[in-house]
Design a protein around this motif. Structure first.
Motif, PDB file in Angstrom:
ATOM      1  N   ILE A   1      20.214   1.594  -8.369  1.00  0.00           N
ATOM      2  CA  ILE A   1      18.795   1.723  -7.999  1.00  0.00           C
ATOM      3  C   ILE A   1      18.499   0.866  -6.771  1.00  0.00           C
ATOM      4  O   ILE A   1      17.823   1.314  -5.838  1.00  0.00           O
ATOM      5  CB  ILE A   1      17.884   1.326  -9.183  1.00  0.00           C
ATOM      6  N   ARG A   2      19.018  -0.348  -6.742  1.00  0.00           N
ATOM      7  CA  ARG A   2      18.820  -1.204  -5.578  1.00  0.00           C
ATOM      8  C   ARG A   2      19.447  -0.581  -4.337  1.00  0.00           C
ATOM      9  O   ARG A   2      18.863  -0.601  -3.252  1.00  0.00           O
ATOM     10  CB  ARG A   2      19.395  -2.595  -5.838  1.00  0.00           C
ATOM     11  N   ARG A   3      20.640  -0.034  -4.491  1.00  0.00           N
ATOM     12  CA  ARG A   3      21.304   0.605  -3.345  1.00  0.00           C
ATOM     13  C   ARG A   3      20.502   1.802  -2.857  1.00  0.00           C
ATOM     14  O   ARG A   3      20.335   2.012  -1.647  1.00  0.00           O
ATOM     15  CB  ARG A   3      22.727   1.029  -3.721  1.00  0.00           C
ATOM     16  N   TYR A   4      19.998   2.595  -3.799  1.00  0.00           N
ATOM     17  CA  TYR A   4      19.213   3.771  -3.415  1.00  0.00           C
ATOM     18  C   TYR A   4      17.961   3.371  -2.649  1.00  0.00           C
ATOM     19  O   TYR A   4      17.651   3.955  -1.599  1.00  0.00           O
ATOM     20  CB  TYR A   4      18.827   4.574  -4.657  1.00  0.00           C
TER      21      TYR A   4
ATOM     22  N   ILE B   1      24.935  12.036  -9.390  1.00  0.00           N
ATOM     23  CA  ILE B   1      23.498  11.887  -9.619  1.00  0.00           C
ATOM     24  C   ILE B   1      22.790  11.826  -8.277  1.00  0.00           C
ATOM     25  O   ILE B   1      23.107  10.986  -7.421  1.00  0.00           O
ATOM     26  CB  ILE B   1      23.202  10.620 -10.438  1.00  0.00           C
ATOM     27  N   ARG B   2      21.843  12.694  -8.058  1.00  0.00           N
ATOM     28  CA  ARG B   2      21.059  12.733  -6.818  1.00  0.00           C
ATOM     29  C   ARG B   2      19.619  12.340  -7.116  1.00  0.00           C
ATOM     30  O   ARG B   2      18.877  13.089  -7.759  1.00  0.00           O
ATOM     31  CB  ARG B   2      21.097  14.149  -6.212  1.00  0.00           C
ATOM     32  N   ARG B   3      19.222  11.164  -6.656  1.00  0.00           N
ATOM     33  CA  ARG B   3      17.850  10.709  -6.864  1.00  0.00           C
ATOM     34  C   ARG B   3      16.913  11.385  -5.863  1.00  0.00           C
ATOM     35  O   ARG B   3      17.286  11.630  -4.718  1.00  0.00           O
ATOM     36  CB  ARG B   3      17.761   9.189  -6.734  1.00  0.00           C
ATOM     37  N   ARG B   4      15.705  11.663  -6.323  1.00  0.00           N
ATOM     38  CA  ARG B   4      14.695  12.317  -5.492  1.00  0.00           C
ATOM     39  C   ARG B   4      13.425  11.458  -5.517  1.00  0.00           C
ATOM     40  O   ARG B   4      12.580  11.590  -6.388  1.00  0.00           O
ATOM     41  CB  ARG B   4      14.399  13.722  -6.017  1.00  0.00           C
TER      42      ARG B   4
ATOM     43  N   THR C   1       0.839  -1.198   0.000  1.00  0.00           N
ATOM     44  CA  THR C   1       0.000   0.000   0.000  1.00  0.00           C
ATOM     45  C   THR C   1       0.875   1.250   0.000  1.00  0.00           C
ATOM     46  O   THR C   1       0.388   2.351   0.250  1.00  0.00           O
ATOM     47  CB  THR C   1      -0.924   0.015   1.230  1.00  0.00           C
ATOM     48  N   GLU C   2       2.172   1.076  -0.293  1.00  0.00           N
ATOM     49  CA  GLU C   2       3.106   2.199  -0.380  1.00  0.00           C
ATOM     50  C   GLU C   2       4.039   1.991  -1.562  1.00  0.00           C
ATOM     51  O   GLU C   2       4.553   0.890  -1.769  1.00  0.00           O
ATOM     52  CB  GLU C   2       3.922   2.344   0.904  1.00  0.00           C
ATOM     53  N   VAL C   3       4.241   3.053  -2.318  1.00  0.00           N
ATOM     54  CA  VAL C   3       5.075   3.001  -3.522  1.00  0.00           C
ATOM     55  C   VAL C   3       6.136   4.095  -3.446  1.00  0.00           C
ATOM     56  O   VAL C   3       5.838   5.242  -3.089  1.00  0.00           O
ATOM     57  CB  VAL C   3       4.222   3.183  -4.793  1.00  0.00           C
ATOM     58  N   VAL C   4       7.374   3.725  -3.784  1.00  0.00           N
ATOM     59  CA  VAL C   4       8.463   4.689  -3.910  1.00  0.00           C
ATOM     60  C   VAL C   4       8.841   4.778  -5.388  1.00  0.00           C
ATOM     61  O   VAL C   4       9.330   3.799  -5.972  1.00  0.00           O
ATOM     62  CB  VAL C   4       9.692   4.269  -3.081  1.00  0.00           C
ATOM     63  N   TYR C   5       8.585   5.930  -5.990  1.00  0.00           N
ATOM     64  CA  TYR C   5       8.965   6.156  -7.393  1.00  0.00           C
ATOM     65  C   TYR C   5      10.372   6.746  -7.395  1.00  0.00           C
ATOM     66  O   TYR C   5      10.614   7.812  -6.829  1.00  0.00           O
ATOM     67  CB  TYR C   5       7.968   7.102  -8.058  1.00  0.00           C
ATOM     68  N   TYR C   6      11.307   6.036  -8.038  1.00  0.00           N
ATOM     69  CA  TYR C   6      12.720   6.383  -7.886  1.00  0.00           C
ATOM     70  C   TYR C   6      13.323   7.129  -9.072  1.00  0.00           C
ATOM     71  O   TYR C   6      14.513   7.473  -9.059  1.00  0.00           O
ATOM     72  CB  TYR C   6      13.541   5.113  -7.629  1.00  0.00           C
ATOM     73  N   GLU C   7      12.563   7.416 -10.116  1.00  0.00           N
ATOM     74  CA  GLU C   7      13.155   7.954 -11.341  1.00  0.00           C
ATOM     75  C   GLU C   7      13.567   9.426 -11.250  1.00  0.00           C
ATOM     76  O   GLU C   7      14.508   9.846 -11.932  1.00  0.00           O
ATOM     77  CB  GLU C   7      12.189   7.774 -12.516  1.00  0.00           C
ATOM     78  N   ASN C   8      12.876  10.240 -10.467  1.00  0.00           N
ATOM     79  CA  ASN C   8      13.216  11.662 -10.410  1.00  0.00           C
ATOM     80  C   ASN C   8      14.629  11.836  -9.856  1.00  0.00           C
ATOM     81  O   ASN C   8      14.982  11.284  -8.808  1.00  0.00           O
ATOM     82  CB  ASN C   8      12.221  12.411  -9.525  1.00  0.00           C
ATOM     83  N   ARG C   9      15.453  12.631 -10.540  1.00  0.00           N
ATOM     84  CA  ARG C   9      16.839  12.803 -10.117  1.00  0.00           C
ATOM     85  C   ARG C   9      17.433  14.060 -10.716  1.00  0.00           C
ATOM     86  O   ARG C   9      16.946  14.588 -11.715  1.00  0.00           O
ATOM     87  CB  ARG C   9      17.674  11.592 -10.521  1.00  0.00           C
ATOM     88  N   LYS C  10      18.483  14.520 -10.080  1.00  0.00           N
ATOM     89  CA  LYS C  10      19.265  15.655 -10.579  1.00  0.00           C
ATOM     90  C   LYS C  10      20.647  15.157 -10.961  1.00  0.00           C
ATOM     91  O   LYS C  10      21.296  14.449 -10.183  1.00  0.00           O
ATOM     92  CB  LYS C  10      19.379  16.738  -9.512  1.00  0.00           C
ATOM     93  N   ILE C  11      21.084  15.526 -12.182  1.00  0.00           N
ATOM     94  CA  ILE C  11      22.393  15.103 -12.671  1.00  0.00           C
ATOM     95  C   ILE C  11      23.339  16.289 -12.583  1.00  0.00           C
ATOM     96  O   ILE C  11      23.188  17.289 -13.295  1.00  0.00           O
ATOM     97  CB  ILE C  11      22.302  14.574 -14.109  1.00  0.00           C
TER      98      ILE C  11
END
Length: 306
Positions: free
Chosen positions: A230-233, A166-169, A150-160
């Motif tokens: 991505i797995r580490r993040y 690369i900083r994922r948001r 019932t919880e989702v983390v969308y990992y694509e947003n990032r600043k290069i």
């Protein structure tokens, strides 16, 4: 005899249908097939507009086939060519009306389009994303186990930044409270983990598979590398992220953006059977197993959700 092609009516509340006034006047009725909103001869009527309790989105054919087998859904073709699979499932408390569909392709955008098709044709009270996913937790997300989220983390947003920095948001969304309460009630009754007997497991010697509550990490990547950034993040973001997929972010985003509608916004849930460990051994060998287990868990959850 004069032929008038219409009647002019002034004022509010006028209803004129097939009327003729005056000597020698005639009624020329409009054939039903030419009336606006009436299906022409041989056409298919619109979808049943009664209440539909749950609308399910699948991605793979194995996922939809598993749902049809588990819930006894039957194929239905809408005008325009869209296919849906519909049926009713009886729980101890009610009869649940179910409709399922399959996306055109993997990914968030196709999932959102499928949700819009469900909303437009059936307006279900609950959305579910059911199928397979990649496990990223060695203990809880073994192949054949099922993750209920019932919880989702969308990992694509990032600043290069320069020099490859690369900083994922991440974006974190939770399902509505009533869905969370229903899932909590399921695990209260069945235990955490819930051990499901009598269904196929990943090992012939194993008598059951396990169902865990947990977070889903979602983006656009097919992850087949245990050392992926991505797995580490995701592990750093929240250690309770148990699996990854490519559609749950679209589901949570679609729900968020439709929360401004006047009508009731459906709740949502994600059910992922673990088909691989998002590593170098990722493949299709366990898709059928994971899809069947996910469909079975959905059936067990229906008395709590609907």
């Amino acid at each position: 005899m004069n032929t008038d092609r219409g009647i002019s009516a002034h004022g509010n509340g006028n209803t004129i249908s097939n009327n003729a006034v005056g000597e020698h006047a005639q009624v020329i009725a409009t054939p039903s097939a030419e009336r606006i909103g009436t299906p022409a001869t041989g056409s298919t009527a619109p979808a049943d507009r009664g209440t539909w309790d749950i609308g399910i989105v699948t991605i793979l054919s194995e996922e939809l086939r598993a749902l049809c087998d588990e819930l006894k859904l039957e194929r239905h073709k809408e005008p325009g060519g869209l296919y849906f699979y519909r049926g009713e499932h009886t729980t101890p408390d009610s009869t649940v009306r179910v409709v399922a569909t399959q996306t055109q392709s993997q990914g968030q955008r196709s999932a959102m389009a499928a949700l819009e098709n469900l909303r437009r044709h059936y307006a279900p009270r609950l959305w579910a994303l059911v199928g397979v996913g990649g496990g990223i937790h060695d203990e809880h997300a073994r192949i054949g186990n099922v993750i209920v989220s019932t919880e989702v983390v969308y990992y694509e947003n990032r600043k290069i930044n320069p020099l490859g920095d690369i900083r994922r948001r991440g974006e974190h969304r939770q399902a509505p409270a009533q869905v969370v309460h229903a899932v909590n009630a399921f695990f209260t009754e069945h235990g955490t983990p819930a051990r499901i007997h009598g269904q196929p497991a990943s090992q012939p010697s194993q008598e059951y598979y396990e169902v865990y509550p947990g977070l889903i990490g979602s983006g656009e990547a097919v992850i087949a590398d245990r050392d992926s950034d991505i797995r580490r993040y995701l592990a750093h973001y929240n250690e309770k992220v148990l699996a990854v997929d490519m559609e749950a972010g679209g589901l949570s985003q679609y729900w968020q953006e439709n929360s401004v509608q006047d009508e009731t916004n459906p709740g949502w849930i994600v059910i992922r059977g673990v088909s691989d460990n998002a590593d170098e051994e990722k493949g299709h060998a366990h898709h059928g197993l994971a899809a069947r287990n996910a469909a079975h868990v959905l059936r067990l959850l229906l008395p709590f959700l609907c």
